[in-house]
Design an enzyme around this catalytic site. Structure first.
Site, PDB file in Angstrom:
ATOM      1  N   HIS A 124       0.450  -4.911 -42.577  1.00 32.35           N
ATOM      2  CA  HIS A 124       0.818  -5.174 -41.181  1.00 32.35           C
ATOM      3  C   HIS A 124       0.701  -3.853 -40.408  1.00 32.35           C
ATOM      4  O   HIS A 124       0.987  -2.780 -40.953  1.00 32.35           O
ATOM      5  CB  HIS A 124       2.238  -5.733 -41.111  1.00 32.35           C
ATOM      6  CG  HIS A 124       2.578  -6.232 -39.736  1.00 32.35           C
ATOM      7  ND1 HIS A 124       2.929  -5.377 -38.719  1.00 32.35           N
ATOM      8  CD2 HIS A 124       2.569  -7.477 -39.206  1.00 32.35           C
ATOM      9  CE1 HIS A 124       3.127  -6.089 -37.605  1.00 32.35           C
ATOM     10  NE2 HIS A 124       2.916  -7.366 -37.889  1.00 32.35           N
ATOM     11  N   LYS A 129      10.018 -10.014 -39.293  1.00 35.33           N
ATOM     12  CA  LYS A 129      10.144  -8.550 -39.265  1.00 35.33           C
ATOM     13  C   LYS A 129      11.553  -8.155 -39.748  1.00 35.33           C
ATOM     14  O   LYS A 129      12.132  -8.878 -40.555  1.00 35.33           O
ATOM     15  CB  LYS A 129       9.813  -8.011 -37.865  1.00 35.33           C
ATOM     16  CG  LYS A 129       8.438  -8.525 -37.395  1.00 35.33           C
ATOM     17  CD  LYS A 129       7.857  -7.791 -36.238  1.00 35.33           C
ATOM     18  CE  LYS A 129       6.480  -8.370 -35.911  1.00 35.33           C
ATOM     19  NZ  LYS A 129       5.786  -7.671 -34.853  1.00 35.33           N
TER      20      LYS A 129
END
Ligand code: 13P
Length: 260
Positions: free
Chosen positions: A108, A20
């Site tokens: 995502h 991330k």
């Protein structure tokens, strides 16, 4: 790298770390240094599973130089649906391919939530990745509200249906990740039975959408930890994991890789 990934993606178990928006040059270096001896010992795979790491764009060159002689794949966390032009801030699949990127996370839930990515855009991004020889990791999953309303299957079915043309084209050269939004970063994992039920459903949907991709890898993501990975990965329709928080801690990520 990507051809190699395409060849091995037929229900190949994968453990993919999604860093991330975390890390930095020095922190990444220590994380990789702590993991590489163990990952290298297995040639970038455990006895069965392949391993990958998806970093923020600026660190792809760092991954390339650290990982290019290992069997560990590296990937991006997003890709543009466009090939080039006046699209400020976007990064094309062709640019990523130049950095040896073999995987790209697509759709995502954090991108769907914070960047308003629609099912149609997700499908276009997956097609762009595929066209550049990058394996798309198409992320699907329902929110808590959708699960509570009994809409978890219809939500995921719609997410997959939008990708049907690209799934048909990709065959097994695509990876699907089921990440229930309520389990991401919450410490609340889907139970192995809940996850298995959704994975079986997803495999049925893939068969309906595109017989050719019925054998692609379907990974589970959402609070996977060293303590629950083995049980999740033992489910018949779970082919490995997409790991967020635990991929930032070398010992935890290695333990999850070992569980695959
Ligand atoms: P966590 O493992 O931190 O729950 O994140 C899962 C995820 O979003 C991986 O893409």
């Amino acid at each position: 790298m990507s051809e190699d990934i395409a060849k091995t993606s037929q229900r190949t178990p994968w453990v993919i770390g999604n860093w991330k928006m975390n890390g930095g040059l020095a922190a990444n270096q220590s994380l990789l240094a702590a993991m590489l001896p163990a990952l290298n010992a297995g040639g970038g795979r455990t006895r069965r599973a392949r391993v990958g790491v998806c970093a923020p764009f600026p660190y792809l060159a760092q991954l390339q130089s650290a990982l290019e002689d290992t069997g560990v794949a590296w990937g991006a966390q997003d890709v543009s649906d466009k090939t080039s032009g006046a699209f400020t801030g976007q990064v094309s699949a062709g640019m990523l391919a130049e950095f040896g990127v073999g995987l790209a996370l697509i759709g995502h839930s954090e991108r769907r939530q914070y960047n308003g990515e629609s099912n149609v855009l997700v499908a276009a991004k997956a097609a762009a990745a595929l066209a550049a020889g990058i394996t798309p990791v198409i992320c699907v999953g329902e929110t808590l509200a959708e699960r509570e309303a009994g809409q978890h299957q219809s939500t995921v079915a719609a997410q997959l249906a939008a990708c049907a043309p690209v799934l048909r084209q990709a065959g097994s050269a695509v990876i699907v990740a089921y990440e229930p939004v309520w389990a991401i970063g919450t410490g609340k994992t889907a139970s192995p039975a809940e996850a298995q039920a959704m994975h079986a459903f997803i495999r049925d949907q893939l068969r309906l959408a595109a017989t050719a991709c019925a054998d692609c890898s379907v990974l589970y993501g959402g609070s996977v930890k060293a303590s629950n990975a083995r049980e999740l990965f033992a489910q018949p329709d779970i082919d490995g994991g997409l790991i967020g928080g635990a991929s930032l801690i070398a010992a935890d990520f290695l333990a999850i890789v070992a569980a695959a």
